[in-house]
Design a protein around this motif. Sequence first.
Motif, PDB file in Angstrom:
ATOM      1  N   LEU A  26     -19.026  28.281 -89.214  1.00  0.00           N
ATOM      2  CA  LEU A  26     -19.075  27.779 -88.069  1.00  0.00           C
ATOM      3  C   LEU A  26     -17.760  26.801 -87.614  1.00  0.00           C
ATOM      4  O   LEU A  26     -17.099  26.871 -86.662  1.00  0.00           O
ATOM      5  CB  LEU A  26     -20.512  27.073 -87.945  1.00  0.00           C
ATOM      6  N   MET A  27     -17.417  26.226 -88.782  1.00  0.00           N
ATOM      7  CA  MET A  27     -16.325  25.200 -88.713  1.00  0.00           C
ATOM      8  C   MET A  27     -14.936  26.033 -88.321  1.00  0.00           C
ATOM      9  O   MET A  27     -14.177  25.677 -87.754  1.00  0.00           O
ATOM     10  CB  MET A  27     -16.154  24.265 -89.771  1.00  0.00           C
ATOM     11  N   LEU A  28     -15.105  27.074 -89.372  1.00  0.00           N
ATOM     12  CA  LEU A  28     -13.786  28.047 -89.236  1.00  0.00           C
ATOM     13  C   LEU A  28     -13.579  28.714 -87.665  1.00  0.00           C
ATOM     14  O   LEU A  28     -12.533  28.720 -87.421  1.00  0.00           O
ATOM     15  CB  LEU A  28     -13.859  28.948 -90.401  1.00  0.00           C
ATOM     16  N   ALA A  29     -14.778  28.907 -87.063  1.00  0.00           N
ATOM     17  CA  ALA A  29     -14.888  29.634 -86.008  1.00  0.00           C
ATOM     18  C   ALA A  29     -14.338  28.786 -84.817  1.00  0.00           C
ATOM     19  O   ALA A  29     -13.341  28.895 -84.047  1.00  0.00           O
ATOM     20  CB  ALA A  29     -16.221  30.173 -85.613  1.00  0.00           C
ATOM     21  N   MET A  30     -14.667  27.479 -85.051  1.00  0.00           N
ATOM     22  CA  MET A  30     -14.474  26.376 -84.053  1.00  0.00           C
ATOM     23  C   MET A  30     -12.817  25.943 -84.209  1.00  0.00           C
ATOM     24  O   MET A  30     -11.953  25.913 -83.170  1.00  0.00           O
ATOM     25  CB  MET A  30     -14.947  25.012 -84.289  1.00  0.00           C
ATOM     26  N   ILE A  31     -12.264  26.048 -85.457  1.00  0.00           N
ATOM     27  CA  ILE A  31     -10.883  25.724 -85.467  1.00  0.00           C
ATOM     28  C   ILE A  31     -10.084  26.790 -85.182  1.00  0.00           C
ATOM     29  O   ILE A  31      -8.969  26.697 -84.438  1.00  0.00           O
ATOM     30  CB  ILE A  31     -10.794  25.505 -86.993  1.00  0.00           C
ATOM     31  N   ALA A  32     -10.642  28.298 -85.116  1.00  0.00           N
ATOM     32  CA  ALA A  32      -9.834  29.218 -84.913  1.00  0.00           C
ATOM     33  C   ALA A  32      -9.986  29.332 -83.135  1.00  0.00           C
ATOM     34  O   ALA A  32      -8.771  29.727 -82.430  1.00  0.00           O
ATOM     35  CB  ALA A  32     -10.532  30.809 -85.301  1.00  0.00           C
ATOM     36  N   GLY A  33     -10.973  28.946 -82.799  1.00  0.00           N
ATOM     37  CA  GLY A  33     -10.913  28.991 -81.300  1.00  0.00           C
ATOM     38  C   GLY A  33     -10.256  27.643 -80.683  1.00  0.00           C
ATOM     39  O   GLY A  33      -9.665  28.025 -79.578  1.00  0.00           O
ATOM     40  N   VAL A  34     -10.114  26.640 -81.192  1.00  0.00           N
ATOM     41  CA  VAL A  34      -9.094  25.747 -80.850  1.00  0.00           C
ATOM     42  C   VAL A  34      -7.780  26.110 -80.898  1.00  0.00           C
ATOM     43  O   VAL A  34      -6.945  25.917 -80.014  1.00  0.00           O
ATOM     44  CB  VAL A  34      -9.287  24.300 -81.646  1.00  0.00           C
ATOM     45  N   PHE A  35      -7.245  26.848 -82.020  1.00  0.00           N
ATOM     46  CA  PHE A  35      -5.842  27.407 -82.075  1.00  0.00           C
ATOM     47  C   PHE A  35      -5.669  28.274 -80.810  1.00  0.00           C
ATOM     48  O   PHE A  35      -4.744  28.669 -80.616  1.00  0.00           O
ATOM     49  CB  PHE A  35      -5.638  27.894 -83.424  1.00  0.00           C
ATOM     50  N   GLY A  36      -6.773  29.301 -81.113  1.00  0.00           N
ATOM     51  CA  GLY A  36      -6.719  30.128 -79.930  1.00  0.00           C
ATOM     52  C   GLY A  36      -6.774  29.581 -78.295  1.00  0.00           C
ATOM     53  O   GLY A  36      -5.807  30.270 -77.623  1.00  0.00           O
ATOM     54  N   LEU A  37      -7.247  28.560 -78.062  1.00  0.00           N
ATOM     55  CA  LEU A  37      -7.235  28.199 -76.762  1.00  0.00           C
ATOM     56  C   LEU A  37      -5.705  27.483 -76.693  1.00  0.00           C
ATOM     57  O   LEU A  37      -5.184  27.338 -75.611  1.00  0.00           O
ATOM     58  CB  LEU A  37      -8.217  26.942 -76.714  1.00  0.00           C
ATOM     59  N   ILE A  38      -5.102  26.849 -77.611  1.00  0.00           N
ATOM     60  CA  ILE A  38      -3.810  26.088 -77.704  1.00  0.00           C
ATOM     61  C   ILE A  38      -2.977  27.404 -77.342  1.00  0.00           C
ATOM     62  O   ILE A  38      -1.723  27.407 -76.454  1.00  0.00           O
ATOM     63  CB  ILE A  38      -3.368  25.643 -78.746  1.00  0.00           C
ATOM     64  N   GLY A  39      -2.917  28.290 -77.968  1.00  0.00           N
ATOM     65  CA  GLY A  39      -2.050  29.691 -77.997  1.00  0.00           C
ATOM     66  C   GLY A  39      -2.240  30.107 -76.554  1.00  0.00           C
ATOM     67  O   GLY A  39      -1.289  30.615 -75.903  1.00  0.00           O
TER      68      GLY A  39
END
Length: 99
Positions: free
Chosen positions: A60-73
Amino acid sequence: MLALPAAAVDIAPRISDRERSLGQLAEIKAGQKSLEDKMDMRFAAIQELMDQRFEFLQPLMLAMIAGVFGLIGFIVWDGYTTLRLIDARLCRIEEVFKH
């Protein structure tokens, strides 16, 4: 004042009292060992439950971190795309005013 030597004499407990004390001590030690075993089992169960929860939280934390980086991208890409459109419009406006 007279000293009383008889008052300093300690009466030794009977052997049966000592045996009873040793028996009570053995019962206390057995009870303590039982409580210690129960606490070990309880701590092991809690540790297992905590491990399960952390195993759930890690993806879940990995998905959240990937989501944040995806949003920044996405924000960077969208800003670049928007700036490219605005730049193209400004170039057309400049062309119109040059002629």
